[in-house]
Design an enzyme around this catalytic site. Structure first.
Site, PDB file in Angstrom:
ATOM      1  N   ARG A  41     -14.626   3.185 -13.517  1.00 57.44           N
ATOM      2  CA  ARG A  41     -14.053   4.261 -12.691  1.00 57.44           C
ATOM      3  C   ARG A  41     -12.958   4.998 -13.444  1.00 57.44           C
ATOM      4  O   ARG A  41     -12.819   6.214 -13.337  1.00 57.44           O
ATOM      5  CB  ARG A  41     -13.525   3.681 -11.378  1.00 57.44           C
ATOM      6  CG  ARG A  41     -13.117   4.765 -10.385  1.00 57.44           C
ATOM      7  CD  ARG A  41     -12.846   4.192  -9.007  1.00 57.44           C
ATOM      8  NE  ARG A  41     -11.715   3.278  -9.020  1.00 57.44           N
ATOM      9  CZ  ARG A  41     -11.381   2.485  -8.007  1.00 57.44           C
ATOM     10  NH1 ARG A  41     -12.089   2.472  -6.900  1.00 57.44           N
ATOM     11  NH2 ARG A  41     -10.332   1.686  -8.104  1.00 57.44           N
ATOM     12  N   LYS A  43      -9.395   8.717  -9.562  1.00 58.23           N
ATOM     13  CA  LYS A  43      -8.080   8.157  -9.233  1.00 58.23           C
ATOM     14  C   LYS A  43      -6.987   8.874 -10.034  1.00 58.23           C
ATOM     15  O   LYS A  43      -6.330   8.301 -10.900  1.00 58.23           O
ATOM     16  CB  LYS A  43      -8.099   6.644  -9.508  1.00 58.23           C
ATOM     17  CG  LYS A  43      -7.311   5.869  -8.465  1.00 58.23           C
ATOM     18  CD  LYS A  43      -7.711   4.421  -8.453  1.00 58.23           C
ATOM     19  CE  LYS A  43      -6.663   3.526  -7.844  1.00 58.23           C
ATOM     20  NZ  LYS A  43      -6.152   3.907  -6.538  1.00 58.23           N
ATOM     21  N   GLU A  73     -11.165   9.196   4.340  1.00 59.20           N
ATOM     22  CA  GLU A  73     -10.502   7.917   4.030  1.00 59.20           C
ATOM     23  C   GLU A  73      -9.012   8.062   4.305  1.00 59.20           C
ATOM     24  O   GLU A  73      -8.568   9.093   4.817  1.00 59.20           O
ATOM     25  CB  GLU A  73     -10.779   7.511   2.583  1.00 59.20           C
ATOM     26  CG  GLU A  73     -10.263   8.495   1.538  1.00 59.20           C
ATOM     27  CD  GLU A  73     -10.432   7.979   0.108  1.00 59.20           C
ATOM     28  OE1 GLU A  73     -10.397   6.768  -0.110  1.00 59.20           O
ATOM     29  OE2 GLU A  73     -10.580   8.822  -0.783  1.00 59.20           O
TER      30      GLU A  73
HETATM   31  N1  PLP Z   1      -9.229   5.061  -1.683  1.00 52.17           N
HETATM   32  C1  PLP Z   1      -8.092   5.412  -2.295  1.00 52.17           C
HETATM   33  C2  PLP Z   1      -7.587   6.783  -2.107  1.00 52.17           C
HETATM   34  C3  PLP Z   1      -7.410   4.459  -3.079  1.00 52.17           C
HETATM   35  O1  PLP Z   1      -6.268   4.776  -3.682  1.00 52.17           O
HETATM   36  C4  PLP Z   1      -7.931   3.164  -3.218  1.00 52.17           C
HETATM   37  C5  PLP Z   1      -7.278   2.185  -4.067  1.00 52.17           C
HETATM   38  O2  PLP Z   1      -7.630   1.911  -5.159  1.00 52.17           O
HETATM   39  C6  PLP Z   1      -9.120   2.855  -2.552  1.00 52.17           C
HETATM   40  C7  PLP Z   1      -9.744   3.829  -1.799  1.00 52.17           C
HETATM   41  C8  PLP Z   1      -9.716   1.503  -2.660  1.00 52.17           C
HETATM   42  O3  PLP Z   1     -10.381   1.307  -3.872  1.00 52.17           O
HETATM   43  P1  PLP Z   1     -10.575  -0.126  -4.485  1.00 52.17           P
HETATM   44  O4  PLP Z   1     -11.283  -0.933  -3.457  1.00 52.17           O
HETATM   45  O5  PLP Z   1     -11.390   0.098  -5.698  1.00 52.17           O
HETATM   46  O6  PLP Z   1      -9.218  -0.658  -4.768  1.00 52.17           O
HETATM   47  C1  COI Z   2      -5.089   0.014  -4.811  1.00 53.84           C
HETATM   48  O1  COI Z   2      -5.544  -0.484  -3.785  1.00 53.84           O
HETATM   49  O2  COI Z   2      -5.147  -0.555  -5.915  1.00 53.84           O
HETATM   50  C2  COI Z   2      -4.471   1.320  -4.788  1.00 53.84           C
HETATM   51  O3  COI Z   2      -4.385   1.909  -5.817  1.00 53.84           O
HETATM   52  C3  COI Z   2      -4.006   1.832  -3.489  1.00 53.84           C
HETATM   53  C4  COI Z   2      -2.575   2.246  -3.431  1.00 53.84           C
HETATM   54  C5  COI Z   2      -1.605   1.190  -3.810  1.00 53.84           C
HETATM   55  C6  COI Z   2      -2.347   3.544  -4.100  1.00 53.84           C
END
Ligand code: PLP
Ligand code: COI
Length: 344
Positions: free
Chosen positions: A85, A187, A223
């Site tokens: 990612r 991200k 989200e």
């Molecule tokens: N959506 C956003 C906007 C986020 O910042 C995060 C955090 O990483 C997620 C979703 C969840 O992603 P993940 O499950 O890969 O941590």
């Molecule tokens: C995560 O879940 O790792 C995120 O980046 C979410 C938040 C702390 C920005």
């Protein structure tokens, strides 16, 4: 790896905040290539005043965790997907890719060096790992930097939302998170900068988080600022929004697999109209930081949606998903092939 004594930290009372640990990883990109990378104890970053990151916010990040398993191992959860990612993010932001192989290798190196900060099994805390990259050389015209740093630091953390498994409240904001064809699916630091006003405002109004709708039509669920969303229907199907403007959460992808293959539930990734939300049985936020945080109520400009699961505890299906996912992460439930990277 031999069992190591953890640092003397009150693990059970940690929130989600920064605690300095001993080592961080740094690699620099210059003249078209990354250097070999190093581990350092220096947590400070010194930059030119016109660095790309400072002027045009050329920065992106990732988030994953290291866990202590029931039998004392230290493991990471699907770091290859964070690597992938981040590569996708870098391409979208005109930043150089840090190879997926080197990303995983650097994660392992930095966790090993901070092994005493990996919280004990059963403490409720974990070691958060934050890889990130930013443009370092001076830029004045609007263009990508030529030089970058890729860094990883770690910090022991507790629950993202105070109260852990207690249901939270969301509100539908008047602000948007991501535009069609924008950067919502990667991200980028900028996605978070522009959500700060909305989150401060949500907190002022007494809500825990914002539930963003699609900015083109304001009719579909997207989200929150830092997590994806799942719903459970009245007939126990797990549904999650499909959208090209949300972050492809690794936790959400894993939960959908767990729902189908471990719990035998039907799953669906599809567009979800906000008008449908009132008919769902359960709702939860999912992400590395959020893990699986139950949602009790959603407020939309004076109208309230209260899920049957209530404000006291997780819904039944959410709880099963939570127990199975965390069981896989902590080594009490067998993981699908390739999900767990043991730090040895
Ligand atoms: N959506 C956003 C906007 C986020 O910042 C995060 C955090 O990483 C997620 C979703 C969840 O992603 P993940 O499950 O890969 O941590
Ligand atoms: C995560 O879940 O790792 C995120 O980046 C979410 C938040 C702390 C920005």
């Amino acid at each position: 790896m031999e069992a190591v004594m953890e640092k003397n930290i009150d693990w059970g009372n940690l929130g989600f905040g920064y605690i300095k640990t001993d080592y961080r990883y740094v690699s620099e990109y210059k003249n078209g290539s990354w250097d070999e990378g190093t581990l350092t104890t220096d947590e400070k970053v010194v930059l030119n005043e016109s660095a790309g990151v400072l002027q045009y916010a050329q920065t992106c990040f990732e988030g994953l965790k290291a866990y202590k398993t029931a039998d004392g191992k230290v493991v990471c959860f699907r770091p290859d997907l964070n690597a992938k990612r981040m590569a996708d993010t870098c391409k979208r932001l005109e930043m150089p890719v840090f190879s997926e192989e080197r990303f995983v290798d650097a994660v392992i190196k930095v966790v090993k060096k901070n092994i005493k900060y990996v919280p004990p099994y059963g403490s409720g805390a974990t070691l958060y790992i934050r890889p990130y990259m930013f443009g370092t050389n001076p830029v004045m015209g609007v263009k990508p930097a030529d030089e970058y740093q890729f860094r990883i630091f770690t910090s022991p953390v507790g629950p993202y939302f105070k109260g852990g498994a207690k249901p939270i409240t969301l509100r539908v904001p008047d602000f948007d998170r991501a535009a069609p064809h924008g950067t919502g699916h990667v991200k980028a630091g900028l996605n978070y900068a522009m959500s700060l006003h909305a989150i401060v405002d949500a907190h002022k109004q007494g809500f825990n988080e914002n539930m963003y709708l699609d900015s083109a039509t304001r009719t579909k669920v997207e989200e929150t600022g830092g997590a994806n969303i799942i719903f459970v229907t009245k007939d126990n199907k797990v549904v999650t929004p499909k959208s090209s403007t949300i972050l492809p959460s690794i936790t959400r992808r894993s939960l959908m697999y767990v729902a189908e293959h471990y719990l035998g539930l039907k799953t669906e990734e599809r567009e979800i109209l906000f008008s449908e939300v009132k008919d769902f049985n359960e709702c939860a936020l999912c992400g590395t930081a959020a893990v699986l945080s139950p949602v009790g109520k959603i407020f939309d400009h004076g109208k309230e949606i209260a899920f049957p699961s209530g404000m006291e505890k997780m819904g039944e299906v959410t709880k099963k998903l939570y127990d199975t996912l965390t069981g896989i992460q902590m080594g009490t439930i067998e993981a699908p092939e390739g999900w767990i990277k043991v730090i040895e």
